[in-house]
Design a protein around this motif. Sequence first.
Motif, mmCIF file in Angstrom:
data_model
loop_
_atom_site.group_PDB
_atom_site.id
_atom_site.type_symbol
_atom_site.label_atom_id
_atom_site.label_comp_id
_atom_site.label_asym_id
_atom_site.label_seq_id
_atom_site.Cartn_x
_atom_site.Cartn_y
_atom_site.Cartn_z
ATOM 1 N N UNK A 268 0.856 -1.183 0.000
ATOM 2 C CA UNK A 268 0.000 0.000 0.000
ATOM 3 C C UNK A 268 0.889 1.229 0.000
ATOM 4 N N UNK B 129 3.415 5.896 -3.651
ATOM 5 C CA UNK B 129 2.564 7.084 -3.485
ATOM 6 C C UNK B 129 2.554 7.966 -4.728
ATOM 7 N N UNK C 184 -0.047 -14.736 -1.867
ATOM 8 C CA UNK C 184 0.763 -13.572 -2.192
ATOM 9 C C UNK C 184 1.838 -13.938 -3.205
ATOM 10 N N UNK C 185 1.610 -15.056 -3.902
ATOM 11 C CA UNK C 185 2.544 -15.460 -4.946
ATOM 12 C C UNK C 185 2.354 -14.530 -6.142
ATOM 13 N N UNK C 186 3.448 -14.145 -6.737
ATOM 14 C CA UNK C 186 3.343 -13.182 -7.833
ATOM 15 C C UNK C 186 2.877 -13.855 -9.115
ATOM 16 N N UNK C 187 1.958 -13.198 -9.789
ATOM 17 C CA UNK C 187 1.550 -13.701 -11.096
ATOM 18 C C UNK C 187 2.052 -12.741 -12.143
ATOM 19 N N UNK D 151 0.360 -9.495 -12.822
ATOM 20 C CA UNK D 151 0.179 -8.550 -11.724
ATOM 21 C C UNK D 151 1.462 -7.804 -11.407
ATOM 22 N N UNK D 152 2.405 -7.882 -12.303
ATOM 23 C CA UNK D 152 3.648 -7.155 -12.090
ATOM 24 C C UNK D 152 3.329 -5.668 -11.972
ATOM 25 N N UNK D 153 3.998 -5.022 -11.058
ATOM 26 C CA UNK D 153 3.668 -3.628 -10.812
ATOM 27 C C UNK D 153 4.929 -2.774 -10.791
ATOM 28 N N UNK D 154 4.805 -1.590 -11.397
ATOM 29 C CA UNK D 154 5.886 -0.621 -11.287
ATOM 30 C C UNK D 154 5.850 -0.048 -9.886
ATOM 31 N N UNK D 155 7.028 0.327 -9.377
ATOM 32 C CA UNK D 155 7.062 0.947 -8.060
ATOM 33 C C UNK D 155 7.431 2.412 -8.237
ATOM 34 N N UNK D 156 6.533 3.304 -7.818
ATOM 35 C CA UNK D 156 6.782 4.737 -7.935
ATOM 36 C C UNK D 156 6.482 5.385 -6.593
ATOM 37 N N UNK D 157 7.545 5.743 -5.887
ATOM 38 C CA UNK D 157 7.366 6.378 -4.589
ATOM 39 C C UNK D 157 7.393 5.367 -3.458
ATOM 40 N N UNK D 158 7.064 5.862 -2.284
ATOM 41 C CA UNK D 158 7.207 5.020 -1.101
ATOM 42 C C UNK D 158 5.956 4.169 -0.872
ATOM 43 N N UNK D 159 6.151 3.072 -0.161
ATOM 44 C CA UNK D 159 5.042 2.149 0.093
ATOM 45 C C UNK D 159 5.342 1.336 1.342
ATOM 46 N N UNK E 74 3.750 -2.592 3.496
ATOM 47 C CA UNK E 74 3.035 -3.846 3.261
ATOM 48 C C UNK E 74 1.703 -3.867 4.014
ATOM 49 N N UNK F 9 10.296 -7.111 -4.457
ATOM 50 C CA UNK F 9 10.412 -5.708 -4.074
ATOM 51 C C UNK F 9 11.888 -5.432 -3.833
#
Lengths: 114, 500
Positions: free
Chosen positions: A58, A75, B97-100, B103-111, B113, B144
Motif C-alpha cells: 500500500x 505514493x 501472495x505469490x506473484x503472477x 500482476x507485475x507492478x511498477x514501483x513509484x514512490x514510497x510504500x 506492506x 520488491x
Amino acid sequence: MTGYSFRLFVAGESERSSAAEANLRALAGSRLSGGYELEVVDVVARPGLAEELRVLATPTVVRLLPLPQVRVIGDLSDPLRAAFALGLPDEPQEVREKKEEADGDRHHKEAHGD
Amino acid sequence: MTDADTIERTPTGINGFDQVAIGGLPAGRPTLVTGTTGSGKTIFAGEFLTRGIKRNGQPGVFVTFEEPPEAIRRNFASLGFPIEQWEAEGKWAFVDAAERKDEEAAVIGSYDFGALTSRIEHAVRRIGASRVVLDSLGAVFARFTDTGIVRKETQRLASALNSLGVTSIITAERNSEYDGVSRYNVEEFVVDNVIVLRNVLVGERRRRTVEIVKFRGAPHRTGEWLFTIDPREGFVVIPLAFLGMPSAPASSTRVSSGNPGLDRMCGGGFYRDAVVLLSGPSGSGKTLTSLKFLDAGVAAGERCLGFTFDETREQMRRNAAGWGIDLEGMEEAGQLQVVCDYPEVASLEDYFIRIRRAVVDFEPQRLVIDTLSAMERIATPRALLDLVIALGAVVRERRITTLFTSAPTSRFTPMETPSIARELASLTDVTIALRYFQKAGMIKRTIAVVQNRGSAHDEFVRKVTIDADGMHIGDPAVGLDAMEAADLDAPPMPGVIGDI
C-alpha cells in the motif's frame, strides 16, 4: 473515449495514503478530460477487497479499465513515470499551457464514483 | 526460577522436532526457518500447520509468496493432508501472495506492506488461527527490490504477528550451508528464534540436518540433528523421534539364540527384549549365527525380520540352504521376511524409516541386521550411532529380540572413533565377539560374550568350529598365548576388549 476506472488501495489515514490519492487525482484530472472513476479502499477496513485483487503493498493503484489491468505501487510521487506506468494519455496541449501560465489554478472536470 | 520456565511452547507435532526443541516453538512468537533451496523449509512450515490442525485442532494460515496454493495443496495431499477439505471446514486459509505475471507492478514512490498485513490479520481472525506460516521471504525480496523497505516491513509484519498472538514460522533462503544465517540478513531484525535446515553432501551422500540456532530465553538441544523427508511420514527428525516413548518393563523371558552353546554362554539364551551386537571380521560366522537366530525364532513360532546387505536374495538362500535352513519355505509360510539390499540405494535416514516401517508392518518378534558395517559406507560413525539409538528405541518398545552384526575392521575401531565404539557397545545389552586366527596352517575360531547386561555370562573365550551342521562352541581356549593373541586379525570388539 475509453472509460478509465481505478481502485486505490491505502492503509489507514496516513500521510502516504493521502499523498497517493492526491497525486492520482491530480494526474487523472489533468490527463483524463473525459472523466474517470476512482474508488479508494482502506485495506484495514476492507481487507477482503485487497484479498480479491491479491494486493500486497500500500498504496497500490489498480487500473481496472481499460483492460488489461495495470498496477502501480507507491505514493506516485513521480507524476511522469506514474502516468506512463498507468498508461494515461498525454496531457492536452491547452492544459499544459494553462498550467504554465497559472500554476496552482487548476480547473478540471472530474467525474468519479467513489 | 529462570525465564526459560515461563516461556510457553507450541508443539509443532513434527516427528522428532519437539524433542530437539524441548517442547516446541516459543508460543505466540515468530520463528525464522532458513535453508538453501531444497532444504525442506516449505515442508517444515507446512507440517507445522497440518500437525497443528490434526493433533491440536488449531487452525492455521499459510501465506505463500512463492508457490501457488494449488501446488501446496497437491504436495501436501501426497502426504495425506486434506488441505482443500480443511479450507472448506475453516481450519486452513491461504493468503495467496505469490506473484503472477499479469500482476507485475511498477514501483513509484514510497510504500509499505499494509495490504498484506491486513489480509493476514483478516485471515487469522476469520478462521481463528493460532498458527501462521510465511513462505518465503526470499520471494518478497526478489519482487520488491528496495531491501531497506522490505526489511522494515518484514519487521513490522513480525510485530503484527506478535500482536495477533499467533505462533508463526517465517521461512527465508540461505546462500550457502555454513555461511551466515540467511540471505538479506533478515534474522538480525526479524526474530529471536532461528532454525537452520541444511542439505549437504558428505562423502557423496546427501545429509539433511536441522539445527536450532537460537531460541531466545528458551532451552533447546544444540547441534545438528539428522532428518529425512519421507514420502509417507513427511519431516522426520532422527533419532529423537522415537526416544520419547516409555520403555516397556524389562523382560525376564529367555529366548534361544539358535545355538545351544551360545545360549549356555549367555546364561540360558537372550532376554526377549535384548539388543545383541555380534562383532567379528568377515568369515568368522556372523551370517551363520544370524541365520540360526532367525531359524530358531521361526521354529519357536515367532515372526522374524531380517535385513541383509551386500548379498542378493539368491545368495542368501543358498547360504542358508547350506546350513539346512529353508529361508524360502519360511518366507512362503509368512513367518519370515528378508530384505536384501545395497546400502548405497538410500540414505541412512531413509534406511531408518524403511526398517522402522518394516517393523511396524510385519510386527516381528526377532530382527536381524547383517551388517551395520555395510551402512558405514553411507554414513558417518556419529550418524550410524544415531541410527542404532533410534532403532534401539523402536525395538525395545516392542520387545523385539534384535541382533546387529558388525565387522570391527571397519571405521568402528578404537583408534579412530573410540567414543563412538564405546557408545555403540553401551547401547546394546549383549556383546558377542567372534574372531579367528591362523595356527599351524589352520584357521582357529573363538567366541566370547563380552557383555551381557542383567545376566551372568560365561567369562571364557571359547573355541569354535564350523561344519556342515553349523557352529559348535567348545572348550575354553586357554591354550592361547600372548603371541597367538597378537596374531588376531582384528580387535574382537572395539572399545570393549580394549578397555578390559
